[in-house]
Design an enzyme around this catalytic site. Structure first.
Site, short mmCIF file in Angstrom:
data_model
loop_
_atom_site.label_atom_id
_atom_site.label_comp_id
_atom_site.label_asym_id
_atom_site.label_seq_id
_atom_site.Cartn_x
_atom_site.Cartn_y
_atom_site.Cartn_z
N HIS A 107 24.49 12.30 -12.71
CA HIS A 107 24.64 13.87 -13.21
C HIS A 107 24.59 14.03 -14.22
CE1 HIS A 107 28.70 12.67 -13.13
NE2 HIS A 107 28.95 13.77 -13.91
N1 UDP Z 1 32.58 11.74 -5.96
C1 UDP Z 1 32.66 11.96 -4.55
N2 UDP Z 1 31.73 12.16 -3.92
C2 UDP Z 1 30.32 11.94 -4.47
C3 UDP Z 1 30.20 11.65 -5.77
C4 UDP Z 1 31.52 11.50 -6.53
O1 UDP Z 1 33.94 12.11 -3.85
O2 UDP Z 1 29.35 12.29 -3.89
C5 UDP Z 1 34.06 11.36 -6.63
C6 UDP Z 1 34.20 9.95 -7.07
O3 UDP Z 1 34.78 9.31 -6.38
C7 UDP Z 1 35.03 10.40 -8.35
C8 UDP Z 1 34.66 11.76 -8.89
O4 UDP Z 1 34.09 12.34 -7.71
O5 UDP Z 1 36.54 10.32 -7.93
C9 UDP Z 1 33.66 11.71 -10.02
O6 UDP Z 1 33.21 12.86 -10.24
P1 UDP Z 1 31.91 12.81 -11.05
O7 UDP Z 1 31.22 11.60 -10.91
O8 UDP Z 1 31.20 14.19 -10.79
O9 UDP Z 1 32.56 13.44 -12.72
P2 UDP Z 1 32.95 12.41 -13.86
O10 UDP Z 1 33.75 11.26 -13.42
O11 UDP Z 1 31.54 11.87 -14.71
O12 UDP Z 1 33.25 13.32 -14.84
#
Ligand code: UDP
Length: 366
Positions: A209
């Protein structure tokens, strides 16, 4: 009797996961009243509602409904709305998480209203200012009163920018707390492996993403082609932005890639735990793979979680199909301890530190 109010600003999926355990600690500790502001950055049910329901996050008192604009529009509108709430509520502290536009909006509104600000997940740096997240992190850290770092590296990054002293506290990572607390519940409640007909260790789990990947069609194409080379099924819970970009680009998703809607956190934990390997450009998912003892390939050119790369559990592969192909072949997790990010008590330590800071301020005002 409550010792006062803490205003928590959230808006995006990773913030729901992080704040869930801190909200839990606030209610267990019982001395401060936490009130949540949801900026509306993520609003689909499977990107927002499901986290509040599954993780028992208290209902936000304010839903700002701000999303869909440019970075400046979202940040500006959220700042204006949060400032109004701060002036009415007169909180003891404002609490922000991570690195999104909601984080920066909450931080700037608090700093300008002269309200103490706590930043959870402070000190992370990719050293790539092209990333909107990097700008948000740096600015938020520089106006924070309390900075909760998840790692030694993050603490050092702050020191290198002149931010040091007792306002910087390495509490470990709240996401580790979340993985421990909700991991047990996930085992009982999630049936995702069965419903997707997946065998434990028989599939790769991927997420995608980051703007640098989704908005650059050559990178997007390289990553999907790389995932397409795996001899295993690649489960891809697809972020709405990525879905739109794939449709716009006309890129064909390879046959072995199983695109599904974003899943809730409990299902996600089960997918991570049972994956042969994780491939991701997410910050949170890189760490969650480590918590579960599953090797991770990171679909980026740099990472904020450099200690995982040094430990040999995470490999940076960028967006090249050939590099991804190589990395997906062998799943090897070295024999390392899984507690590099604390002991699962980060959320409690955050709540205690906020409370101590309020007590100290009150004592000095007497
Ligand atoms: N996550 C979730 N479902 C999904 C994809 C990610 O629950 O389909 C959770 C993942 O386990 C983690 C969080 O969302 O706890 C991470 O979010 P994301 O990847 O959107 O953001 P980033 O960590 O890159 O800021």
């Amino acid at each position: 009797m409550s010792k006062g109010t803490v205003l928590t600003v959230v808006g995006a999926r990773p913030q729901f996961v992080k704040s869930a355990v801190v909200s839990r600690a606030f209610s267990m500790q019982g001395q401060l009243t936490e009130k949540i502001i949801h900026t509306g950055q993520h609003f689909d049910d499977n990107m927002s509602r499901i986290f509040f329901d599954e993780l028992n996050i208290p209902e936000p008192v304010w839903h700002l409904g701000i999303g869909g604009g440019s970075h400046a529009q979202n940040t500006g509108r959220a700042m204006e709305a949060i400032e109004k709430i701060i002036l009415e509520e007169k909180p003891e502290f404002v609490l922000v998480y991570g690195d999104t536009d909601s984080t920066l909006a909450g931080a700037l509104a608090a700093a300008k209203a002269n309200v103490p600000l706590a930043h959870v997940e402070a000190g992370l740096r990719s050293f790539n200012r092209v990333m909107p997240e990097e700008v948000n992190r740096v600015l938020t850290d520089h106006v924070s009163t309390l900075l909760f770092t998840p790692s030694e590296v993050a603490t050092k990054n702050l020191a290198n920018e002149g931010i040091k002293g007792e306002q910087v506290i390495n509490v470990g990572d709240v996401m580790y707390d979340a993985a421990l607390i909700f991991g047990k519940i996930a085992e009982q409640k999630s049936s995702i492996l069965k419903s997707l007909k997946l065998e434990p260790k028989g599939f790769v789990l991927a997420t995608l993403h980051r703007k640098e990947n989704t908005d650059n069609f050559s990178r997007l194409n390289g990553i999907l082609a790389g995932l397409g080379t795996s001899e295993r099924v690649v489960v891809l819970p697809l972020h709405p932005r990525t879905k739109n970009r794939i449709l716009e680009s006309g890129i064909v998703v390879p046959k072995n890639v199983m695109v599904i809607d974003p899943v809730g956190y409990l299902d996600m934990l089960m997918l991570e735990r049972n994956a042969f390997m994780v491939a991701t450009d997410s910050g949170g998912v890189q760490k969650e793979a480590y918590f579960q003892g599953v090797p991770c390939v990171t679909l980026r050119d740099e990472t904020e979680w450099v200690e995982l790369v040094e430990l040999g559990v995470n490999k940076l592969v960028g967006a090249s199909a050939a590099a991804i192909q190589d990395a997906l072949k062998v799943s090897r997790f070295p024999d390392v301890a899984l507690n590099m990010y604390g002991n699962g008590d980060s959320s409690m330590r955050i709540v205690e530190a906020v409370e101590r800071s309020i007590d100290r301020r009150r004592a000095s005002e007497k």
